[in-house]
Design a protein around this motif. Structure first.
Motif, PDB file in Angstrom:
ATOM      1  N   GLN A   1       0.845  -1.177   0.000  1.00  0.00           N
ATOM      2  CA  GLN A   1       0.000   0.000   0.000  1.00  0.00           C
ATOM      3  C   GLN A   1       0.885   1.234   0.000  1.00  0.00           C
ATOM      4  OE1 GLN A   1      -3.509  -0.184   2.592  1.00  0.00           O
ATOM      5  NE2 GLN A   1      -3.093  -2.359   2.954  1.00  0.00           N
TER       6      GLN A   1
ATOM      7  N   SER B   1      -6.055  -0.752  -0.400  1.00  0.00           N
ATOM      8  CA  SER B   1      -6.596  -1.234   0.875  1.00  0.00           C
ATOM      9  C   SER B   1      -6.339  -2.728   0.988  1.00  0.00           C
ATOM     10  CB  SER B   1      -8.093  -0.942   0.993  1.00  0.00           C
ATOM     11  OG  SER B   1      -8.831  -1.623   0.003  1.00  0.00           O
ATOM     12  N   GLY B   2      -6.586  -3.268   2.176  1.00  0.00           N
ATOM     13  CA  GLY B   2      -6.313  -4.676   2.422  1.00  0.00           C
ATOM     14  C   GLY B   2      -7.182  -5.657   1.654  1.00  0.00           C
TER      15      GLY B   2
ATOM     16  N   LEU C   1      -6.064  -6.402  -1.884  1.00  0.00           N
ATOM     17  CA  LEU C   1      -4.765  -7.055  -1.822  1.00  0.00           C
ATOM     18  C   LEU C   1      -4.951  -8.544  -1.545  1.00  0.00           C
ATOM     19  CD1 LEU C   1      -1.640  -5.663   0.067  1.00  0.00           C
ATOM     20  CD2 LEU C   1      -2.167  -8.096  -0.019  1.00  0.00           C
ATOM     21  N   LEU C   2      -5.824  -8.877  -0.606  1.00  0.00           N
ATOM     22  CA  LEU C   2      -6.043 -10.291  -0.284  1.00  0.00           C
ATOM     23  C   LEU C   2      -6.795 -11.016  -1.392  1.00  0.00           C
ATOM     24  CD1 LEU C   2      -6.734 -10.332   3.546  1.00  0.00           C
ATOM     25  CD2 LEU C   2      -4.599 -10.590   2.296  1.00  0.00           C
TER      26      LEU C   2
ATOM     27  N   VAL D   1      -1.404  -6.480   5.703  1.00  0.00           N
ATOM     28  CA  VAL D   1      -2.736  -5.918   5.954  1.00  0.00           C
ATOM     29  C   VAL D   1      -2.943  -5.757   7.457  1.00  0.00           C
ATOM     30  CG1 VAL D   1      -3.744  -6.899   3.853  1.00  0.00           C
ATOM     31  CG2 VAL D   1      -3.818  -8.208   5.979  1.00  0.00           C
TER      32      VAL D   1
ATOM     33  N   PRO E   1      -9.042  -7.436   7.550  1.00  0.00           N
ATOM     34  CA  PRO E   1      -9.152  -8.051   6.218  1.00  0.00           C
ATOM     35  C   PRO E   1      -8.944  -9.565   6.186  1.00  0.00           C
ATOM     36  CG  PRO E   1      -8.076  -5.944   6.011  1.00  0.00           C
ATOM     37  CD  PRO E   1      -8.209  -6.192   7.484  1.00  0.00           C
TER      38      PRO E   1
ATOM     39  N   SER F   1     -13.895  -2.724   8.736  1.00  0.00           N
ATOM     40  CA  SER F   1     -12.542  -2.277   9.055  1.00  0.00           C
ATOM     41  C   SER F   1     -12.213  -2.555  10.514  1.00  0.00           C
ATOM     42  CB  SER F   1     -12.406  -0.769   8.789  1.00  0.00           C
ATOM     43  OG  SER F   1     -13.223  -0.041   9.692  1.00  0.00           O
TER      44      SER F   1
ATOM     45  N   GLY G   1      -1.148  -6.550  13.150  1.00  0.00           N
ATOM     46  CA  GLY G   1      -1.101  -6.459  11.696  1.00  0.00           C
ATOM     47  C   GLY G   1      -0.478  -7.747  11.194  1.00  0.00           C
TER      48      GLY G   1
ATOM     49  N   GLN H   1       1.202 -10.270   7.821  1.00  0.00           N
ATOM     50  CA  GLN H   1       1.662 -10.579   6.483  1.00  0.00           C
ATOM     51  C   GLN H   1       0.928 -11.845   6.057  1.00  0.00           C
ATOM     52  OE1 GLN H   1       3.857  -8.881   4.414  1.00  0.00           O
ATOM     53  NE2 GLN H   1       3.776  -7.239   5.934  1.00  0.00           N
TER      54      GLN H   1
END
Length: 346
Positions: A51, A79-80, A83-84, A97, A101, A152, A223, A225
């Motif tokens: 991001q 945003s997460g 990405l996922l 993220v 998410p 969120s 958070g 990975q």
């Protein structure tokens, strides 16, 4: 209802970042690093989701992109969740993220594996009220209108704050708005409060807004990975992922030790005023410490999943442990390890 507005100079700096963090989709950035030969002579290149002002900027500022023996292809997402989606589609091998998410991705039965975690201060997760608001406690939110991004980490923090105050979601009016729209609603007086995260918290506090309640003690501050299982099954890519995670941990240590230097980089990358970036680094961004993806982390994420399942925002029961891979935990401290903090006058 009292109305207020931000200074035009600050508002101008907020809008580009708001758009950057809330739009959907992703785009490829320039490849970084050299490619190394795999077992069969093929080149090893990690596709990394990022991001704006995120992992690539962090690693580069800390000098951790030097000496790679594999390539990195960076793809920038705003945003997460998207990405996922890319991780699930095998378009991205790994990406970072927040704590929510992965819960929704797990609820969608996505092909993801949580492989690393960090723990930071939750002070930047806050329910904010405008300058001059008469509200003094979360219990006074009954009957009020609150902006938050649906699904969120701030959404979960808001639900927790309401529960701690003896309120149900139906006792308030929740307006689901992404940060750009929420900011406008907050400034115009269209909502009474805004549940959001840093750097938005730091931005709005600079305008005279006030924290009604923060996420400290309410949300887990984690958070993650998140990797594609297919990448983990590839020995060469799995090795590269292990090295990449080690570099991220060292880079986060560098941020803690060089908050002003990182704030300058972060401000340039995101368009934030330096003062706001530095506030956010001290409040939350720079406090993170690498921790293990352990039973406590899984249990904490399971609580988030169960909360959203009960609200019927996630269909059916989620077993978060089924979406975790602990091979990179090593000797990392437990996920309950306290975040780092800065001296008040630093």
């Amino acid at each position: 209802m009292r109305r207020h507005s931000l200074p035009l100079s600050l508002l101008a700096s907020l809008v580009p970042l708001s758009l950057a963090l809330t739009a959907c989709g992703g785009s490829s950035a320039a490849d970084t690093g050299s490619a190394a030969a795999g077992q069969d002579g093929a080149k090893v290149t990690l596709s990394v989701g990022d991001q704006k002002g995120g992992s690539e900027s962090l690693l580069r500022a800390a000098g951790e992109l030097d000496g790679l023996d594999y390539g990195i292809k960076w793809s920038t997402f705003t945003s997460g969740p998207p990405l996922l989606e890319a991780v699930n589609a095998k378009a991205v091998d790994i990406g970072g993220v927040g704590n929510t998410p992965p819960v929704f991705a797990a609820g969608a039965k996505s092909k993801i594996a949580v492989v690393a975690a960090s723990h930071g201060s939750s002070a930047g997760e806050a329910v904010l009220v405008p300058k001059g608001s008469a509200l003094q406690s979360p219990a006074e939110l009954r009957g009020k209108k609150i902006a938050v991004a649906q699904g969120s980490s701030a959404h979960f923090q808001l639900l927790t704050a309401l529960a701690q105050a003896g309120l149900k979601p139906t006792d308030v009016t929740i307006s689901f708005l992404q940060p750009a729209d929420a900011l406008a609603a907050f400034n115009s007086g269209a909502v009474d409060a805004w549940a959001v995260w840093d750097p938005y918290t730091s931005q709005v506090l600079r305008s005279g807004a006030r924290v009604l309640t923060s996420g400290e003690g309410a949300v887990n501050g984690l958070g993650f990975q998140v990797a594609a299982p297919a990448a983990l099954e590839d020995p060469a890519k799995s090795k590269a992922i292990g090295d990449y995670l080690t570099r991220l941990r060292r880079a986060q240590d560098w941020v803690y030790e060089h908050p002003q230097e990182w704030a300058k980089v972060w401000a340039k990358e995101t368009g934030l005023p330096y003062e706001v970036a530095f506030d956010a680094v001290k409040r939350s961004n720079g406090t993170r410490v690498a921790v293990a993806v352990d039973d406590a982390a899984v249990a904490s994420e399971q609580k988030i999943a169960d909360t959203f399942t009960d609200l019927k925002l996630i269909p059916g029961k989620v077993a978060f442990k089924d979406f975790v891979d602990t091979r990179f935990n090593g000797t990392l401290p437990p996920s309950t390890t306290a975040p780092r903090s800065y001296a008040k006058d630093s």
